[in-house]
Design a protein around this motif. Structure first.
Motif, mmCIF file in Angstrom:
data_model
loop_
_atom_site.group_PDB
_atom_site.id
_atom_site.type_symbol
_atom_site.label_atom_id
_atom_site.label_comp_id
_atom_site.label_asym_id
_atom_site.label_seq_id
_atom_site.Cartn_x
_atom_site.Cartn_y
_atom_site.Cartn_z
ATOM 1 N N VAL A 184 0.829 -1.206 0.000
ATOM 2 C CA VAL A 184 0.000 0.000 0.000
ATOM 3 C C VAL A 184 0.863 1.256 0.000
ATOM 4 O O VAL A 184 0.605 2.219 -0.734
ATOM 5 C CB VAL A 184 -0.952 0.005 1.217
ATOM 6 N N LEU A 185 1.908 1.265 0.825
ATOM 7 C CA LEU A 185 2.793 2.427 0.907
ATOM 8 C C LEU A 185 3.474 2.705 -0.430
ATOM 9 O O LEU A 185 3.616 3.869 -0.833
ATOM 10 C CB LEU A 185 3.841 2.211 2.006
ATOM 11 N N ILE A 186 3.873 1.653 -1.130
ATOM 12 C CA ILE A 186 4.466 1.829 -2.461
ATOM 13 C C ILE A 186 3.451 2.454 -3.412
ATOM 14 O O ILE A 186 3.755 3.407 -4.146
ATOM 15 C CB ILE A 186 4.967 0.482 -3.023
ATOM 16 N N GLY A 187 2.230 1.923 -3.387
ATOM 17 C CA GLY A 187 1.179 2.453 -4.249
ATOM 18 C C GLY A 187 0.870 3.912 -3.965
ATOM 19 O O GLY A 187 0.671 4.718 -4.887
ATOM 20 N N LEU A 188 0.844 4.280 -2.694
ATOM 21 C CA LEU A 188 0.552 5.666 -2.321
ATOM 22 C C LEU A 188 1.656 6.603 -2.805
ATOM 23 O O LEU A 188 1.378 7.713 -3.285
ATOM 24 C CB LEU A 188 0.386 5.770 -0.805
ATOM 25 N N MET A 189 2.907 6.172 -2.701
ATOM 26 C CA MET A 189 4.013 7.001 -3.182
ATOM 27 C C MET A 189 3.968 7.159 -4.702
ATOM 28 O O MET A 189 4.287 8.229 -5.247
ATOM 29 C CB MET A 189 5.345 6.403 -2.756
ATOM 30 N N LEU A 190 3.573 6.119 -5.404
ATOM 31 C CA LEU A 190 3.437 6.216 -6.858
ATOM 32 C C LEU A 190 2.326 7.191 -7.236
ATOM 33 O O LEU A 190 2.429 7.912 -8.240
ATOM 34 C CB LEU A 190 3.171 4.837 -7.459
ATOM 35 N N MET A 191 1.273 7.247 -6.429
ATOM 36 C CA MET A 191 0.213 8.228 -6.664
ATOM 37 C C MET A 191 0.753 9.655 -6.496
ATOM 38 O O MET A 191 0.451 10.542 -7.299
ATOM 39 C CB MET A 191 -0.946 8.002 -5.691
ATOM 40 N N GLY A 228 -2.981 11.470 3.704
ATOM 41 C CA GLY A 228 -3.397 11.006 5.030
ATOM 42 C C GLY A 228 -3.178 9.522 5.229
ATOM 43 O O GLY A 228 -2.750 9.076 6.296
ATOM 44 N N ALA A 229 -3.466 8.730 4.194
ATOM 45 C CA ALA A 229 -3.303 7.284 4.309
ATOM 46 C C ALA A 229 -1.837 6.912 4.486
ATOM 47 O O ALA A 229 -1.508 5.992 5.245
ATOM 48 C CB ALA A 229 -3.879 6.589 3.073
ATOM 49 N N PHE A 230 -0.937 7.617 3.789
ATOM 50 C CA PHE A 230 0.491 7.298 3.930
ATOM 51 C C PHE A 230 0.944 7.497 5.366
ATOM 52 O O PHE A 230 1.608 6.635 5.947
ATOM 53 C CB PHE A 230 1.338 8.164 2.992
ATOM 54 N N PHE A 231 0.586 8.631 5.964
ATOM 55 C CA PHE A 231 1.006 8.879 7.336
ATOM 56 C C PHE A 231 0.264 7.990 8.324
ATOM 57 O O PHE A 231 0.831 7.569 9.338
ATOM 58 C CB PHE A 231 0.811 10.354 7.695
ATOM 59 N N GLY A 232 -1.010 7.711 8.054
ATOM 60 C CA GLY A 232 -1.763 6.846 8.948
ATOM 61 C C GLY A 232 -1.210 5.436 8.976
ATOM 62 O O GLY A 232 -0.961 4.862 10.040
ATOM 63 N N ILE A 233 -1.006 4.858 7.793
ATOM 64 C CA ILE A 233 -0.463 3.505 7.705
ATOM 65 C C ILE A 233 1.004 3.503 8.116
ATOM 66 O O ILE A 233 1.475 2.610 8.832
ATOM 67 C CB ILE A 233 -0.634 2.967 6.274
ATOM 68 N N LYS A 272 10.117 -0.247 -1.359
ATOM 69 C CA LYS A 272 10.176 -1.578 -1.977
ATOM 70 C C LYS A 272 11.444 -2.335 -1.578
ATOM 71 O O LYS A 272 11.412 -3.536 -1.288
ATOM 72 C CB LYS A 272 10.115 -1.441 -3.501
ATOM 73 N N VAL A 273 12.567 -1.605 -1.527
ATOM 74 C CA VAL A 273 13.855 -2.247 -1.245
ATOM 75 C C VAL A 273 14.100 -2.418 0.249
ATOM 76 O O VAL A 273 14.607 -3.454 0.701
ATOM 77 C CB VAL A 273 15.006 -1.441 -1.888
ATOM 78 N N TRP A 274 13.753 -1.419 1.045
ATOM 79 C CA TRP A 274 14.154 -1.386 2.457
ATOM 80 C C TRP A 274 13.071 -1.808 3.446
ATOM 81 O O TRP A 274 13.374 -2.150 4.585
ATOM 82 C CB TRP A 274 14.625 0.022 2.837
ATOM 83 N N MET A 275 11.814 -1.765 3.023
ATOM 84 C CA MET A 275 10.740 -2.046 3.976
ATOM 85 C C MET A 275 10.484 -3.546 4.073
ATOM 86 O O MET A 275 10.173 -4.199 3.065
ATOM 87 C CB MET A 275 9.452 -1.335 3.535
ATOM 88 N N PRO A 276 10.594 -4.129 5.266
ATOM 89 C CA PRO A 276 10.271 -5.554 5.431
ATOM 90 C C PRO A 276 8.765 -5.758 5.392
ATOM 91 O O PRO A 276 7.986 -4.806 5.486
ATOM 92 C CB PRO A 276 10.833 -5.872 6.817
ATOM 93 N N SER A 277 8.377 -6.991 5.254
ATOM 94 C CA SER A 277 6.953 -7.311 5.223
ATOM 95 C C SER A 277 6.355 -7.170 6.625
ATOM 96 O O SER A 277 6.914 -7.670 7.601
ATOM 97 C CB SER A 277 6.755 -8.736 4.716
ATOM 98 N N VAL A 278 5.254 -6.440 6.702
ATOM 99 C CA VAL A 278 4.547 -6.245 7.969
ATOM 100 C C VAL A 278 3.102 -6.675 7.755
ATOM 101 O O VAL A 278 2.466 -6.291 6.775
ATOM 102 C CB VAL A 278 4.607 -4.770 8.423
ATOM 103 N N LYS A 279 2.575 -7.470 8.668
ATOM 104 C CA LYS A 279 1.204 -7.951 8.529
ATOM 105 C C LYS A 279 0.202 -6.817 8.693
ATOM 106 O O LYS A 279 0.403 -5.903 9.472
ATOM 107 C CB LYS A 279 0.912 -9.043 9.566
#
Length: 398
Positions: A79-86, A115-120, A184-191
């Protein structure tokens, strides 16, 4: 949290969030520094150019709950990747938009992921942090906003004044693309938090205390935005600074924001979020009135720029703590909601601050509007105190 080879990932993960915050900070605040240049380029008035500030804030208000709701079951990293692309795409489209209506439309869209980027991101940052260091991790992400005001916004202001404001927004698009790659490169997977559905999390709106907090964030913070939305004409037309000085002035404002961001968090830890917010709002009232008195003297005008920036951003961490404390079980929604409400304050401050200018009252008039908005925020703080005391009495009786 560690990678598969045992190396810590937290630092680079937080840097990726900081880069995202940096690009969003530039998107939000650059407009204030280039408002006269954009006004001249488009042959529109300063208040009309100010609508590009308000429409972005409207996009944040719409996008915060919408994006969180649509992506609540998706992996946060994705989601964070998608928001940054937006952020990248819509700022790029804003840079090439050929007329005022298209600029308004692309500016609205650019606000959707904010808002979603900072919230998530705030929830992810707290999960990546070591126990007891969650707040510091979150503050790193929000530091992206303050760093943007020291580096990104002054640089964009310089480019906009000396070359073209369109190049400034191309720069933002590039930074957002870099941030997406970093996540994409630095963020680990978070549930994803899936225990509470998005619809159930909406139950937080049943509590009147949340609405008082929304009032503080929406109206009280509007005082800050009434000031900074028209800082360029205030400093050049009233303060007597040259247009080229706006780069330095925005750096001063950004430095104040950085200092205020860290001090606000420490004050909230030492006292309480609500007490800190109340004191800062009262300080904002005083600062805005003093700005009107001292703007004619360049040294004091610069001093008040620093102080007002510090007070405004000093409220970020306490407000974040206050609303998350109120919304247990719906922290992600609450965190994004805070961004939406503060940007409602952005829209309100920019719109109301522009009205007296359009009516011919001069470029100091937004400060009086801002002082009134900040004082209204104090009233909401007092109502929240009363509500908390009443609830405590009811629990004691029960």
């Amino acid at each position: 949290m560690k990678s598969t080879n045992g190396a810590p990932l937290i630092k680079l993960s937080l840097i990726s969030l900081l880069l995202g915050g940096f690009s969003i900070g530039m998107t939000e605040f650059l407009m204030m520094g280039i408002l006269p240049d954009l006004s001249t380029s488009l042959n529109i008035s300063i208040p009309e150019a100010g609508h590009l500030i308000s429409i972005y804030a409207l996009g944040v208000v719409i996008g915060a709950p919408l994006m969180v709701g649509l992506t609540s079951k998706q992996p946060p990293r994705k989601v964070l990747i998608g928001l940054m692309l937006m952020v990248c795409v819509f700022n790029g489209l804003f840079a090439v938009a050929g007329n005022y209506p298209l600029l308004l439309a692309t500016r609205l869209l650019a606000g959707l992921p904010h808002g979603a980027f900072f919230g998530i991101g705030a929830v992810v940052a707290s999960k990546l942090a070591e126990p007891g260091r969650e707040a510091r991790a979150v503050s790193v992400m929000f530091a992206g906003l303050t760093v943007a005001n020291i580096i990104g916004v002054p640089l964009g202001t310089y480019i906009g004044h000396n070359y073209s404001w369109r190049y400034s927004f191309v720069l933002i698009a590039v930074v957002a693309l870099v941030a997406a790659l970093a996540v994409k490169v630095w963020m680990p997977s978070v549930k994803s938090d899936s225990e509470t559905s998005f619809l159930k999390s909406l139950n937080i709106f049943k509590h009147k205390e949340l609405w008082f907090i929304i009032g503080i964030s929406t109206i009280g913070t509007g005082g800050f935005f009434a000031w900074i939305s028209y800082i360029a004409p205030l400093m050049t037309e009233v303060g007597g600074f040259s247009s080229n000085s706006m780069t330095i002035i925005m750096i001063v404002a950004g430095l104040g924001m950085v200092v205020g961001n860290f001090i606000g968090g420490r004050l909230a830890d030492r006292y309480s979020p609500l007490t800190t917010i109340t004191c800062l709002l009262l300080s904002m009232v005083a600062a805005l009135i003093l700005t009107v008195v001292l703007i004619q003297f360049k040294p004091t005008a610069i001093l008040m720029t620093f102080m007002t920036g510090a007070i405004g951003f000093g409220m970020i961490a306490p407000m974040q703590m206050l609303i998350v404390q109120q919304a247990k079980g719906a922290e992600m929604l609450a965190s994004s909601l805070l961004q939406a409400t503060s940007n409602m304050g952005n829209a309100l401050g920019a719109f109301l601050g522009g009205l007296p200018i359009a009516a011919g009252f001069g470029y100091t008039s937004p400060e009086y509007v801002g002082a009134a908005l900040a004082f209204t925020g104090v009233v909401f703080c007092l109502l929240l105190v009363v509500s908390y005391k009443q609830k405590a009495r009811n629990l004691a009786v029960a």
